[in-house]
Design an enzyme around this catalytic site. Structure first.
Site, mmCIF file in Angstrom:
data_model
loop_
_atom_site.group_PDB
_atom_site.id
_atom_site.type_symbol
_atom_site.label_atom_id
_atom_site.label_comp_id
_atom_site.label_asym_id
_atom_site.label_seq_id
_atom_site.Cartn_x
_atom_site.Cartn_y
_atom_site.Cartn_z
ATOM 1 N N GLY A 196 8.808 5.525 -8.100
ATOM 2 C CA GLY A 196 7.793 5.965 -8.570
ATOM 3 C C GLY A 196 6.666 6.159 -7.698
ATOM 4 N N ASP B 164 19.121 -2.097 1.741
ATOM 5 C CA ASP B 164 18.461 -1.235 2.645
ATOM 6 C C ASP B 164 17.196 -1.644 3.447
ATOM 7 O OD1 ASP B 164 17.049 1.363 3.024
ATOM 8 O OD2 ASP B 164 16.037 1.620 1.104
HETATM 9 N N1 LIG Z 1 3.776 -5.507 -2.912
HETATM 10 C C1 LIG Z 1 3.238 -4.996 -3.088
HETATM 11 N N2 LIG Z 1 2.373 -4.502 -1.814
HETATM 12 C C2 LIG Z 1 1.728 -3.857 -1.462
HETATM 13 N N3 LIG Z 1 2.138 -2.223 -1.391
HETATM 14 C C3 LIG Z 1 3.268 -2.629 -1.776
HETATM 15 C C4 LIG Z 1 3.949 -3.427 -2.436
HETATM 16 N N4 LIG Z 1 5.121 -3.133 -2.636
HETATM 17 C C5 LIG Z 1 5.331 -1.831 -2.713
HETATM 18 N N5 LIG Z 1 3.991 -0.500 -1.684
HETATM 19 C C6 LIG Z 1 4.110 0.361 -1.202
HETATM 20 O O1 LIG Z 1 4.487 1.115 -1.786
HETATM 21 C C7 LIG Z 1 5.355 1.585 -1.110
HETATM 22 C C8 LIG Z 1 6.645 2.084 -2.499
HETATM 23 O O2 LIG Z 1 7.166 0.457 -2.998
HETATM 24 P P1 LIG Z 1 8.847 0.748 -2.984
HETATM 25 O O3 LIG Z 1 9.524 1.405 -1.391
HETATM 26 O O4 LIG Z 1 9.255 -0.751 -3.437
HETATM 27 O O5 LIG Z 1 8.865 1.723 -4.162
HETATM 28 P P2 LIG Z 1 10.483 2.563 -4.195
HETATM 29 O O6 LIG Z 1 10.094 3.897 -5.175
HETATM 30 O O7 LIG Z 1 11.820 1.350 -4.114
HETATM 31 O O8 LIG Z 1 10.365 3.853 -2.283
HETATM 32 P P3 LIG Z 1 11.458 4.287 -1.878
HETATM 33 O O9 LIG Z 1 11.774 5.701 -1.967
HETATM 34 O O10 LIG Z 1 11.190 3.451 -0.158
HETATM 35 O O11 LIG Z 1 13.122 3.574 -2.466
HETATM 36 C C9 LIG Z 1 5.235 0.655 0.193
HETATM 37 O O12 LIG Z 1 6.766 1.382 1.245
HETATM 38 C C10 LIG Z 1 4.396 0.075 0.170
HETATM 39 O O13 LIG Z 1 4.009 0.361 1.417
#
Ligand SMILES: Nc1ncnc2c1ncn2[C@@H]1O[C@H](COP(=O)(O)OP(=O)(O)OP(=O)(O)O)[C@@H](O)[C@H]1O
Length: 490
Positions: free
Chosen positions: A137, A242
């Site tokens: 997402g 991770d």
């Molecule tokens: N609390 C936060 N504050 C600011 N930016 C954030 C925050 N959480 C996430 N992000 C931004 O959003 C991006 C994606 O978040 P996250 O890694 O949690 O998502 P994901 O869908 O789990 O990603 P991945 O594909 O790496 O598993 C992060 O790399 C960061 O740049």
């Protein structure tokens, strides 16, 4: 050379049930194909999961659960005996083992979301620009309608087991200064919306790419913060799986927050996990072999420390297969070249974190008590620097402090310095640290070191199997990993 096939399938999308299957087949280096990864199928009922919950409500519910639990105190005792400190799954028996699938997923979240299912995120927050995107997402800036405070809102599409687990684990861990704080969780029929504290300082990986390798002091500061949060996760019965600089966010004040618990899972003391999970360049060898524990986070943190100090990853290759092969077999050579400018204790710590035998690999607590982490803090370095200048300024140049230190203190310092020796007989021939730290002649510095050492207790490994770097390749994510996305989680 083994063949690597990584597949991610999503099938059987039904109105109320969704089946997710994650498979990874890794052929062994012997050429005999063997499945070392997971094949997991989980059915998730979405029908019972409601709408919005605030952490306040969660705490209230947890308190209620706790009160119920305290009434049956023996159950708590047996839960604690298993060594897992977890939030009791509301409405379910505490005698259930953590990580038991659907009951865990719908535990606290479920009974709380049922309480506030009518509330919508847009009632409380104004959603703004997208600030990040992940596999499951997007992450958007959002502003509270009540007080204008800014947060990050991560929207996760429902259905996959990992999504439900991520929400639950974030709730479970939220509150530690090193974990991104979860402000509230909203839910609609398709998605979860996690309102989290905003980390405006960006990702550690971006800083690493911009600034290149950092000083030992800075690296130690980062590692220290990271290890205390990893220690907390492990104590709370959670393995992150991770750890990488892409998942370490920075606040405006520069402190770090561990984020993205999408691959995290519960683990009980002594429990072995299976299923390939992680990001290729950071994955521990035992993950590729099929059975592993929370020590995988220590390995990944060791890979990060390596990258922080010298600016490149320890295990590289031009394909996933080559990287995995390097992780399993390549011997690290932590001397010569760039390593000449890195202190021996720092190299020693990397060696102990990147030990393939997980029983010999340091725990999070042991990493935190390693001399390098104790010495290389800004405060201690400042103290030693000021000691040094005082000694230099001392009349006559000869150490006036030296004379003032009682004999018994000197002996203790000597012994403490000697205790820093990691005998080469106890480490592998591939990686040996010269017995004894080359203790500075400046006795004031020894004082500071000895003070730190006196708090250190490191169990010396019987042997360590360390690895030597392959020819570095130029890569550009997580310091230098390239297109095939060695830093992308699988
Ligand atoms: N609390 C936060 N504050 C600011 N930016 C954030 C925050 N959480 C996430 N992000 C931004 O959003 C991006 C994606 O978040 P996250 O890694 O949690 O998502 P994901 O869908 O789990 O990603 P991945 O594909 O790496 O598993 C992060 O790399 C960061 O740049």
């Amino acid at each position: 050379m083994g063949e690597v096939v990584l597949r991610r399938k999503r099938k059987g999308s039904e109105e109320e049930h969704e089946t997710v299957e994650v498979e990874a087949d890794v052929a062994s280096s012997s050429g005999r194909p063997e499945i070392v990864a997971c094949s997991r199928k989980t059915r998730v009922s979405l029908s019972d999961i409601g709408s919005c919950l605030s952490l306040k409500a969660c705490r209230r519910q947890r308190k209620k659960c706790k009160e119920q639990v305290e009434e049956s105190g023996s159950e708590v005792a047996s839960f604690k005996k298993r060594g897992v400190v977890t939030a009791p799954p509301c409405g379910s028996s505490l005698t259930e083992l953590p990580g038991r699938g659907i009951k865990r997923k719908i535990g606290c979240i479920d009974c709380l979301t049922r309480m506030g299912r009518k509330k919508k995120i847009v009632k409380d927050y104004v959603l703004g620009d997208e600030i990040g995107k992940g596999r499951f997402g997007s992450v958007k800036l959002c502003k509270s309608k009540v007080n204008g405070a800014e947060f990050a809102c991560k929207t996760l599409r429902k259905g996959e087991e990992t999504v439900h687990r991520e929400v639950e684990i974030m709730q479970h861990l939220s509150g530690h200064p090193g974990v991104v704080t979860l402000q509230a969780v909203y839910e609609d029929p398709e998605c979860f919306h996690l309102v989290m504290e905003l980390c405006s300082g960006g990702r550690l990986v971006d800083q690493m790419v911009k600034e290149g390798n950092c000083s030992e002091c800075r690296a130690a500061g980062i590692l220290k913060e990271l290890m205390s949060v990893i220690k907390y996760c492990h104590e709370m019965g959670v393995v992150h799986r991770d750890i990488k600089p892409e998942n370490i966010l920075l606040t405006t004040s520069g402190s770090m927050k561990l984020a993205d618990f999408g691959l995290a899972t519960r683990v009980s003391s002594g429990q072995k996990l299976s299923g390939v999970a992680g990001s290729p360049a950071y994955v521990a060898p035992e993950v590729l072999m099929g059975k592993y524990s929370e020590k995988v986070d220590i390995w990944s943190a060791g890979v990060l420390l390596h990258a922080l100090l010298v600016g490149f990853l320890p295990f590289q290759g031009d394909s996933l297969e080559a990287v995995f092969e390097a992780i399993k077999t390549v011997s690290l050579k932590l001397d010569g070249g760039v390593w000449d400018s890195i202190s021996k204790p720092a190299r020693d710590l990397i060696g102990r974190m990147l030990t393939r035998d997980e029983s010999l690999r340091l725990t999070a607590d042991e990493v935190l008590r390693h001399p390098w982490l104790l010495f290389h803090t800004e405060q201690i370095l400042k103290t030693t620097a000021s000691f040094k200048s005082k000694v230099k300024n001392c009349a006559g140049g000869r150490s006036c402090q030296l004379a003032s230190i009682p004999r018994v203190e000197k002996e203790r310092n000597k012994a403490a310095s000697a205790s820093l020796s990691y005998g080469s007989d106890r480490t592998s021939s591939r990686y040996s640290v010269t017995p004894g730290l080359e203790v500075q002649e400046d006795l004031s510095l020894v004082d500071a070191l000895a003070a730190a050492i006196s708090r250190v207790r490191i169990s010396a490994p019987k042997r360590s199997r360390l690895c030597a770097p392959s020819t570095p390749i130029q890569q550009d994510c997580s310091s230098n990993v390239k297109a095939i996305s060695l830093c992308t989680a699988f």
